[in-house]
Structure formats: structure tokens, C-alpha cells
Scaffold this active site. Structure first.
Site, PDB file in Angstrom:
ATOM      1  N   CYS A 128      11.671 -10.009   6.334  1.00 22.39           N
ATOM      2  CA  CYS A 128      12.870 -10.859   6.255  1.00 22.39           C
ATOM      3  C   CYS A 128      12.873 -11.655   4.956  1.00 22.39           C
ATOM      4  O   CYS A 128      11.845 -11.871   4.324  1.00 22.39           O
ATOM      5  CB  CYS A 128      12.875 -11.851   7.417  1.00 22.39           C
ATOM      6  SG  CYS A 128      12.729 -11.058   9.012  1.00 22.39           S
TER       7      CYS A 128
ATOM      8  N   ARG B  73      13.361  -6.574   0.013  1.00 24.20           N
ATOM      9  CA  ARG B  73      12.357  -6.742   1.080  1.00 24.20           C
ATOM     10  C   ARG B  73      12.676  -5.875   2.284  1.00 24.20           C
ATOM     11  O   ARG B  73      11.863  -5.736   3.191  1.00 24.20           O
ATOM     12  CB  ARG B  73      12.281  -8.213   1.489  1.00 24.20           C
ATOM     13  CG  ARG B  73      11.893  -9.146   0.356  1.00 24.20           C
ATOM     14  CD  ARG B  73      12.127 -10.618   0.712  1.00 24.20           C
ATOM     15  NE  ARG B  73      11.152 -11.079   1.675  1.00 24.20           N
ATOM     16  CZ  ARG B  73       9.934 -11.555   1.338  1.00 24.20           C
ATOM     17  NH1 ARG B  73       9.581 -11.586   0.083  1.00 24.20           N
ATOM     18  NH2 ARG B  73       9.101 -11.981   2.245  1.00 24.20           N
TER      19      ARG B  73
ATOM     20  N   TRP C  52      14.698  -8.303   9.078  1.00 25.07           N
ATOM     21  CA  TRP C  52      14.083  -6.987   9.275  1.00 25.07           C
ATOM     22  C   TRP C  52      13.559  -7.037  10.708  1.00 25.07           C
ATOM     23  O   TRP C  52      12.589  -7.743  11.007  1.00 25.07           O
ATOM     24  CB  TRP C  52      12.947  -6.802   8.265  1.00 25.07           C
ATOM     25  CG  TRP C  52      12.369  -5.437   8.241  1.00 25.07           C
ATOM     26  CD1 TRP C  52      12.907  -4.311   7.682  1.00 25.07           C
ATOM     27  CD2 TRP C  52      11.116  -5.025   8.827  1.00 25.07           C
ATOM     28  NE1 TRP C  52      12.074  -3.242   7.852  1.00 25.07           N
ATOM     29  CE2 TRP C  52      10.961  -3.647   8.564  1.00 25.07           C
ATOM     30  CE3 TRP C  52      10.124  -5.666   9.522  1.00 25.07           C
ATOM     31  CZ2 TRP C  52       9.863  -2.908   8.978  1.00 25.07           C
ATOM     32  CZ3 TRP C  52       9.020  -4.954   9.950  1.00 25.07           C
ATOM     33  CH2 TRP C  52       8.898  -3.586   9.680  1.00 25.07           C
TER      34      TRP C  52
ATOM     35  N   ASN D  31      10.918 -15.881   9.125  1.00 22.97           N
ATOM     36  CA  ASN D  31      10.282 -14.629   8.716  1.00 22.97           C
ATOM     37  C   ASN D  31       8.905 -14.616   9.362  1.00 22.97           C
ATOM     38  O   ASN D  31       8.169 -15.586   9.285  1.00 22.97           O
ATOM     39  CB  ASN D  31      10.136 -14.548   7.195  1.00 22.97           C
ATOM     40  CG  ASN D  31       9.458 -13.250   6.765  1.00 22.97           C
ATOM     41  OD1 ASN D  31       9.392 -12.295   7.549  1.00 22.97           O
ATOM     42  ND2 ASN D  31       8.939 -13.221   5.548  1.00 22.97           N
ATOM     43  N   GLY D  32       8.583 -13.517  10.070  1.00 28.58           N
ATOM     44  CA  GLY D  32       7.263 -13.432  10.702  1.00 28.58           C
ATOM     45  C   GLY D  32       7.408 -13.147  12.188  1.00 28.58           C
ATOM     46  O   GLY D  32       8.438 -12.646  12.646  1.00 28.58           O
TER      47      GLY D  32
ATOM     48  N   GLU E  66      -0.130  10.454  -2.691  1.00 25.73           N
ATOM     49  CA  GLU E  66       0.966   9.621  -3.220  1.00 25.73           C
ATOM     50  C   GLU E  66       2.258  10.416  -3.314  1.00 25.73           C
ATOM     51  O   GLU E  66       3.334   9.934  -2.952  1.00 25.73           O
ATOM     52  CB  GLU E  66       0.575   9.053  -4.588  1.00 25.73           C
ATOM     53  CG  GLU E  66       1.632   8.229  -5.284  1.00 25.73           C
ATOM     54  CD  GLU E  66       2.065   6.988  -4.504  1.00 25.73           C
ATOM     55  OE1 GLU E  66       1.437   6.656  -3.466  1.00 25.73           O
ATOM     56  OE2 GLU E  66       3.091   6.394  -4.885  1.00 25.73           O
TER      57      GLU E  66
ATOM     58  N   LYS F 114       5.595   9.259  -1.325  1.00 29.63           N
ATOM     59  CA  LYS F 114       6.877   9.026  -2.013  1.00 29.63           C
ATOM     60  C   LYS F 114       7.978   9.872  -1.392  1.00 29.63           C
ATOM     61  O   LYS F 114       9.060   9.397  -1.103  1.00 29.63           O
ATOM     62  CB  LYS F 114       6.733   9.369  -3.507  1.00 29.63           C
ATOM     63  CG  LYS F 114       5.923   8.389  -4.323  1.00 29.63           C
ATOM     64  CD  LYS F 114       6.655   7.133  -4.721  1.00 29.63           C
ATOM     65  CE  LYS F 114       6.380   5.900  -3.920  1.00 29.63           C
ATOM     66  NZ  LYS F 114       5.098   5.436  -3.599  1.00 29.63           N
TER      67      LYS F 114
ATOM     68  N   GLU G 214       8.907   8.783   2.266  1.00 32.53           N
ATOM     69  CA  GLU G 214       9.458   7.426   2.503  1.00 32.53           C
ATOM     70  C   GLU G 214      10.871   7.273   1.934  1.00 32.53           C
ATOM     71  O   GLU G 214      11.610   6.391   2.363  1.00 32.53           O
ATOM     72  CB  GLU G 214       8.544   6.347   1.979  1.00 32.53           C
ATOM     73  CG  GLU G 214       8.409   6.238   0.499  1.00 32.53           C
ATOM     74  CD  GLU G 214       7.556   5.021   0.109  1.00 32.53           C
ATOM     75  OE1 GLU G 214       7.582   3.994   0.807  1.00 32.53           O
ATOM     76  OE2 GLU G 214       6.855   5.125  -0.898  1.00 32.53           O
TER      77      GLU G 214
ATOM     78  N   HIS H 265      -9.299  24.635   6.031  1.00 35.63           N
ATOM     79  CA  HIS H 265      -9.761  24.001   7.292  1.00 35.63           C
ATOM     80  C   HIS H 265      -8.582  23.584   8.155  1.00 35.63           C
ATOM     81  O   HIS H 265      -8.710  22.684   8.982  1.00 35.63           O
ATOM     82  CB  HIS H 265     -10.650  22.800   6.940  1.00 35.63           C
ATOM     83  CG  HIS H 265     -11.834  23.169   6.119  1.00 35.63           C
ATOM     84  ND1 HIS H 265     -12.969  23.746   6.645  1.00 35.63           N
ATOM     85  CD2 HIS H 265     -12.035  23.130   4.774  1.00 35.63           C
ATOM     86  CE1 HIS H 265     -13.839  23.992   5.677  1.00 35.63           C
ATOM     87  NE2 HIS H 265     -13.300  23.633   4.521  1.00 35.63           N
TER      88      HIS H 265
ATOM     89  N   LYS I   7       9.604  -3.965   1.638  1.00 38.55           N
ATOM     90  CA  LYS I   7       8.849  -3.956   0.388  1.00 38.55           C
ATOM     91  C   LYS I   7       7.501  -4.636   0.560  1.00 38.55           C
ATOM     92  O   LYS I   7       6.526  -4.238  -0.035  1.00 38.55           O
ATOM     93  CB  LYS I   7       9.635  -4.667  -0.718  1.00 38.55           C
ATOM     94  CG  LYS I   7       8.938  -4.671  -2.068  1.00 38.55           C
ATOM     95  CD  LYS I   7       8.780  -3.267  -2.611  1.00 38.55           C
ATOM     96  CE  LYS I   7       8.036  -3.251  -3.938  1.00 38.55           C
ATOM     97  NZ  LYS I   7       7.725  -1.887  -4.379  1.00 38.55           N
TER      98      LYS I   7
HETATM   99  C1  AGP Z   1       4.721   2.395  -1.255  1.00 44.89           C
HETATM  100  O1  AGP Z   1       5.731   3.166  -1.870  1.00 44.89           O
HETATM  101  C2  AGP Z   1       5.207   1.698  -0.012  1.00 44.89           C
HETATM  102  N1  AGP Z   1       6.344   0.906  -0.256  1.00 44.89           N
HETATM  103  C3  AGP Z   1       4.100   0.971   0.734  1.00 44.89           C
HETATM  104  O2  AGP Z   1       3.172   1.946   1.124  1.00 44.89           O
HETATM  105  C4  AGP Z   1       3.346  -0.135  -0.032  1.00 44.89           C
HETATM  106  O3  AGP Z   1       2.561   0.426  -1.064  1.00 44.89           O
HETATM  107  C5  AGP Z   1       2.412  -0.847   0.968  1.00 44.89           C
HETATM  108  O4  AGP Z   1       3.213  -1.471   1.949  1.00 44.89           O
HETATM  109  C6  AGP Z   1       1.501  -1.885   0.310  1.00 44.89           C
HETATM  110  O5  AGP Z   1       2.266  -2.928  -0.243  1.00 44.89           O
HETATM  111  P1  AGP Z   1       1.509  -3.951  -1.246  1.00 44.89           P
HETATM  112  O6  AGP Z   1       1.099  -3.155  -2.439  1.00 44.89           O
HETATM  113  O7  AGP Z   1       2.535  -4.993  -1.579  1.00 44.89           O
HETATM  114  O8  AGP Z   1       0.335  -4.509  -0.524  1.00 44.89           O
END
Ligand code: AGP
Length: 606
Positions: A2, A27, A74, A98-99, A478, A482, A485, A501, A601
């Protein structure tokens, strides 16, 4: 997560609250709202969906006021509907949060038993009821707030209006970050400095347990014990220019293209560019270390895996890398002469913070590789290693990843030097290789047209497999992360040696297989994995470099030729192709590239 904004203003706040919420969109959110006291009554406007929905509501029913609060939600407890959107108003209290209030169920039961009725499914609403009840006993806003906070357990950042006190905002922080902004006769509070950027560059950061009362004159801040706390005002450069997309369609596109300049800035902070020597800040004695423990989540975790390969290879220093959410709960066996490195773009990821604190409580030295240098992580470690890549707005991390890897390269060189594993000549050679990386990254980004063509094919896939060896096994993770997501296509990253395997069962002529193989010591083995996959009809996207292209087995669906590079920086150079592939697949699919569904984010709750 949030986003929160509050303004005790002298000028109208409605549009400024909205502008600030737009700076918090990165966010991740699924509803939004603002509240203010108008004609002596607390009023709110809320809407599910994006901020444009809320703006449409305000078009019809504006809120004319000079003090107000705003929120992008969120959803954690309760669906993303208007009913559950913040602000929540109960009696004299309007609250945004937020939380997670972990004991909300028992508090809600207690309040219902006391005759109170709830309008939402959220945990947040209990805060409004509790505070309203405390005010009803005649306590001052501050006393009532203090009594309310004492009842709450969990992670929360709160921002509150009190009916009849329309020149005052209450705020509290226990976990998710909260920043205060000092203006001329105005005060601001927001989830981070970016939200306050348009109003002021005079920012102070609340600590866990702090609560504050803001009015036109400033803020009174109290710590968990109720003592007056002095939170220093810092001048935080306005990041407005970094918040614009320029001529790019998406922040993610801009941030991919920002990488050469971003990594240049990062690297310059870790080397002496004149002497070509390494200059990692902080007093870590790498020679005395027995072990390094890296804790992180998501892409930051993957950057840590790349770091493991480099530090172990160069410095002969054992490195463990672990996903923070697993590490923090498994009672790991730690050793005193170890360094814990928390890796995090936001510096606020709850699991990484908890894992870091677990190690600190057991006497380990601590470092943080972070972008947000005012974040909680940055303020609790012995050494901060900033990544200096500027605000990363796209939820999918790109420039922060390569900046984190750049720092890992520098740390590997510094550790190797401190442990006598390299001489001055080798140090100079390695530093020059690192300083040359941004140019190679720029060349790799130049592959964008070829990648865009490949994306048109990959966009049709149901599943995609990414394979790599050594540091490229991390890039395989990675690349898969990417893609999934932002395009929502299922993808898996695997160490190529694991193919036989299990994953080879996935291979058919419908499944693109992305193989990452620069011409390094792993190339031959990756090339044979490629042949195994093609023998079973696999459609191989072979991402290699100029030397590798000469030796690649025939039959790949496509060969992408990145610039050749020293193994020290190949992870930096090979990142752009996988980032661009994910980006263009997502664009082809019309996905919400910068704010993918369900994602945030910064995951400040576990
Ligand atoms: C990466 O593309 C994602 N958005 C997510 O995995 C992110 O890297 C992860 O939440 C960690 O966030 P941070 O680097 O702010 O700790």
C-alpha cells in the site's frame, strides 16, 4: 504494497494527494481513496481499480479541504472493492494503513461484543474503532492514539485524521516505512521520500515504534516508550526527473535502457577510476571472514547467487545464498566470523529484514546492498553498499539487478585482494574489466530489434524453459522470473546440468528453450545440452556471444549474439537480452508491464 500520503496544508490538497498517490503507484495496488474534513464532517472518496477511477469520482464529487490523507491499497484482508478501500471512517476517525494488524480478529470480536458494527472485511477498520472509542472517553487525540497503538500487534504504517481537529494528522510506524516532509507552513507524511518529492526535499524518517502528531508548525515525534524522539531532517534530492518515463512507453523499458549509465554510476562508487583499483566502502575485513551469508528475495536473491559464484571463484571465501523467507524460520547454523549481506532494492522487504535481524542478533557483521539508502535495512547494518541506480519504478526489477550484480563483482574483487588471492596487476585488470562493462551492456541492449522479433514467437508459448550453467544458471532463474511476472506465461529457470534429471520431459516442439551460454568454461557442456534438447524437437533460443556463435551447434531456432565479455561481467552483459525478451513478450500480450497483477514493488509484509 500500500501507499500512504497525508498533508496538513494551507492550500487545497485534493489534487496534491492524487499526484502523490501516482508517485506511489509503483508499489502495486488495486483500489484507492482520499479523505478530508469538509464543513466539520469527515468525508471520503474511494474507488476500486486504478487512480483514474478515483479521479472520475472526484470529478463528480470533489473534496475541498487543506488537510487530507490518501491511500493506494494492495489487498491483504478483504477483496479489492470500494467497501474495503481506504480511508476507513468510524466516528471521529479516518485512517489509512499499510501492513497487517496481526491481532485484528480478537480486537474485532472485542469491539463487536462492545456493540460496534463493521462496514468492511479489513483489519484496518479495527484501528478506527479502537481510536474512536478511546476519544469517546475524553482522551486527547495524542493520548487516545497512544492507547490505541498499545493494543495493536503486527506491521503497520498509519496516517489518521481526527474529526474536529482538521489541522492535525496522526502518524505511526511499526514495520512498513513512513517519512515526514517539512514544508513552509505545511507538513507531509508518506510511504517514502518519492511521495513527498513534489512538496519538499526536507525529509525525516520515522523509526519502528515511532508515532507523531503533525500540524502547521511541524511534527512532534515520540518513540515506542513515549519519549520525545529526534528524527533528523535530511535533504533528499528531489527525484522528480527520475520519475518521468521520458520517451519510453513503460518505466521498465526506460530502466532497461538506463542500465549502462546506472551501472557506470554504481561501479564508479566502488573503484578508483584513476588508479584502476578497487575501493569498496566500509570496514569489512574479508581476510578474517570464515563465511558470507547472503539473504534476499526474488531478483535480489538471484543477484546474490551470481555474487556467490564470483566471490567463491575469486576470493576462495565460502558463500551461502538463501531465500530469506526460508532462512528466517529454519534455525540456520551460523558462525561468528561471518558476514551477512542483505540484498534488497527497496531495503524494506519484510522477510529479508527478518533474516538480517536474525543474523545480527547472533553477532554477525552485517552489510546491505540496497538502492534505498534511507531504508530500514540501510539504517540497521554495519556497512551500506548502495547500488546508486536511482528510483526503480517498474515492479519487475531490471536496472537494480545489474546494479546489485555490479556491487557483487566489486565485493568479489575486494575480497580476493584482501585475502591475497590476486596481485596488484590482476586487481587492475579486473577493475578495468568491470569499468568496461557498461559499454558492453549498451551493446547488448542494441540487440533489441532481434529480441522483439523472437518475442513475437515466445508470446504464443504456454511454457518456457530457461537453462544455463555457472552464473548463467542464476540468469536462467532471472529470465524465467522476468517472463512470468510480467507476461504471466509459466517459465522455469534450471541449471542446464539438471536437464536430464527431469526438465527434459518438458521438451517438445511447442516449448521455447532459452539457453544462456557465453563462450566460457561451461560453453561446451551447454552446447551439448542444446543438442540434447534439439534432438527432441526443442525450439532453442540460443543466447551466446560472438565467440560462442561460431561454435554453436546448428539447428537452433534463433541465435542471439551478445558482445563477448570476461566471465567476471558476463552476467551483466547477458541480463539485457533476457530482460528485453520478457519486456517485449509482455508488450505483445498487452500486459500491464509496470504494474503486473497481484505484484507489489516492495513486499513489506510477509
Ligand atoms: C523482481 O522483478 C520482483 N519484483 C521481486 O522478485 C523483487 O526482486 C523482490 O520482491 C525483492 O524486492 P527487494 O529487492 O526490494 O527486496
Amino acid at each position: 504494497m500500500c501507499g500512504i500520503i497525508g498533508i496538513v496544508g494551507v492550500a487545497p490538497v485534493q489534487d496534491r494527494l492524487i499526484d502523490s498517490l501516482k508517485r506511489l503507484e509503483y508499489r502495486g495496488y488495486d483500489s484507492a481513496g482520499i479523505a478530508a474534513e469538509v464543513d466539520g464532517k469527515l468525508q471520503r472518496r474511494r474507488a476500486p481499480g486504478k487512480l483514474r477511477e478515483l479521479e472520475a469520482v472526484l470529478e463528480r464529487e470533489p473534496l475541498v479541504a487543506t488537510t487530507g490523507i490518501g491511500h493506494t491499497r494492495w489487498a491483504t484482508h478483504g477483496a479489492p472493492t470500494e467497501r474495503n478501500a481506504h480511508p476507513h471512517i468510524v466516528g471521529r476517525v479516518a485512517v489509512v494503513h499499510n501492513g497487517i494488524i496481526e491481532n485484528f480478529a480478537e480486537l474485532k470480536a472485542e469491539l463487536i461484543a462492545a456493540g460496534r458494527t463493521f462496514q468492511s472485511d479489513t483489519d484496518t477498520e479495527v484501528v478506527a474503532h479502537l481510536l474512536d472509542a478511546e476519544l469517546a472517553t475524553g482522551l486527547s487525540p495524542l493520548e487516545a492514539f497512544r492507547a490505541t497503538l498499545a493494543r495493536l500487534r503486527g506491521a503497520f504504517a498509519l496516517c489518521i485524521l481526527i474529526g474536529g481537529e482538521d489541522e492535525v494528522i496522526l502518524a505511526a510506524r511499526n514495520g512498513p516505512p513512513l517519512a515526514l516532509g517539512y514544508g513552509d507552513g505545511e507538513m507531509y507524511v508518506g510511504s517514502d521520500g518519492l511521495a513527498l518529492g513534489p512538496f519538499t526535499n526536507r525529509i525525516a524518517y520515522l523509526e519502528d515504534g515511532d508515532y507523531a502528531i503533525l500540524d502547521h508548525k511541524g511534527a512532534q515525534v515520540f518513540d515506542q516508550a513515549g519519549q520525545v524522539a529526534d528524527r533528523p531532517i535530511k535533504i533528499v534530492p528531489a527525484s522528480a526527473v527520475l520519475m518521468e518515463k521520458g520517451n519510453y512507453r513503460h518505466f521498465m523499458e526506460k530502466e532497461i535502457h538506463d542500465q549502462p549509465e546506472g551501472c557506470q554510476r554504481t561501479i564508479a562508487a566502488y573503484v578508483d577510476t584513476i588508479a584502476s583499483t578497487i575501493a569498496v566502502p566500509g570496514e569489512i575485513d574479508f581476510a578474517a571472514l570464515e563465511r558470507v551469508q547472503i539473504v534476499a528475495c526474488g531478483t535480489s536473491y538471484i543477484a546474490g547467487v551470481v555474487g556467490k559464484y564470483l566471490i567463491e571463484q575469486l576470493a576462495d571465501l565460502p558463500v551461502d545464498v538463501e531465500i530469506a523467507s526460508e532462512f528466517r524460520y529454519r534455525s540456520p547454523a551460523l558462525r561468528p566470523r561471518s558476514l551477512v549481506i542483505a540484498m534488497s532494492q527497496s531495503g524494506e522487504t519484510a522477510d529479508t529484514l527478518a533474516a538480517l535481524r536474525y543474523c545480527q542478533e547472533r553477532g554477525m557483521q552485517s552489510a546491505a546492498v540496497v538502492n534505498a539508502t534511507q531504508s530500514t535495512m540501510a539504517r540497521t547494518v554495519d556497512v551500506v553498499w548502495p547500488i546508486h541506480c536511482g528510483p526503480e519504478i517498474g515492479v519487475a526489477s531490471t536496472k537494480a539487478f545489474t546494479a546489485q550484480v555490479s556491487v557483487m563483482v566489486a565485493v568479489a574483487i575486494a575480497a580476493a585482494k584482501a585475502r591475497g588471492r590476486i596481485d596488484a596487476a590482476e586487481e587492475t585488470r579486473l577493475v578495468n574489466v568491470l569499468m568496461g562493462a557498461p559499454r558492453l551492456i549498451a551493446e547488448a541492449i542494441g540487440l533489441e530489434d532481434a529480441i522483439r522479433d523472437i518475442a513475437a514467437e515466445v508470446a504464443k508459448a504456454r511454457d518456457v524453459l530457461y537453462l544455463g550453467r555457472g552464473p548463467m544458471s542464476a540468469l536462467a532463474l532471472e529470465g524465467a522470473l522476468k517472463l512470468k511476472e510480467i507476461s504471466y506465461i509459466h517459465a522455469e529457470g534450471y541449471a542446464a546440468g539438471e536437464l536430464k534429471h527431469g526438465p527434459i520431459a518438458l521438451v517438445d516442439d511447442q516449448t521455447p528453450i532459452v539457453i544462456l551460454a557465453p563462450f566460457d568454461s561451461y560453453f561446451e557442456k551447454s552446447a551439448s545440452n542444446m543438442s540434447e534438447v534439439m534432438a527432441r524437437g526443442g525450439q532453442v533460443v540460443f543466447i551466446t556471444d560472438t565467440e560462442g556463435a561460431k561454435h554453436a551447434p546448428a539447428g537452433a531456432k534463433v541465435v542471439v549474439t551478445a558482445p563477448s565479455s570476461d566471465p567476471l561481467v558476463s552476467a551483466l552483459v547477458m541480463s539485457a537480452p533476457i530482460q528485453l525478451l520478457a519486456y517485449h513478450v509482455a508488450v505483445q500480450k498487452g500486459a500491464d508491464v509496470d504494474q503486473p497483477r497481484n505484484l507489489a514493488k516492495s513486499v513489506t509484509v510477509e
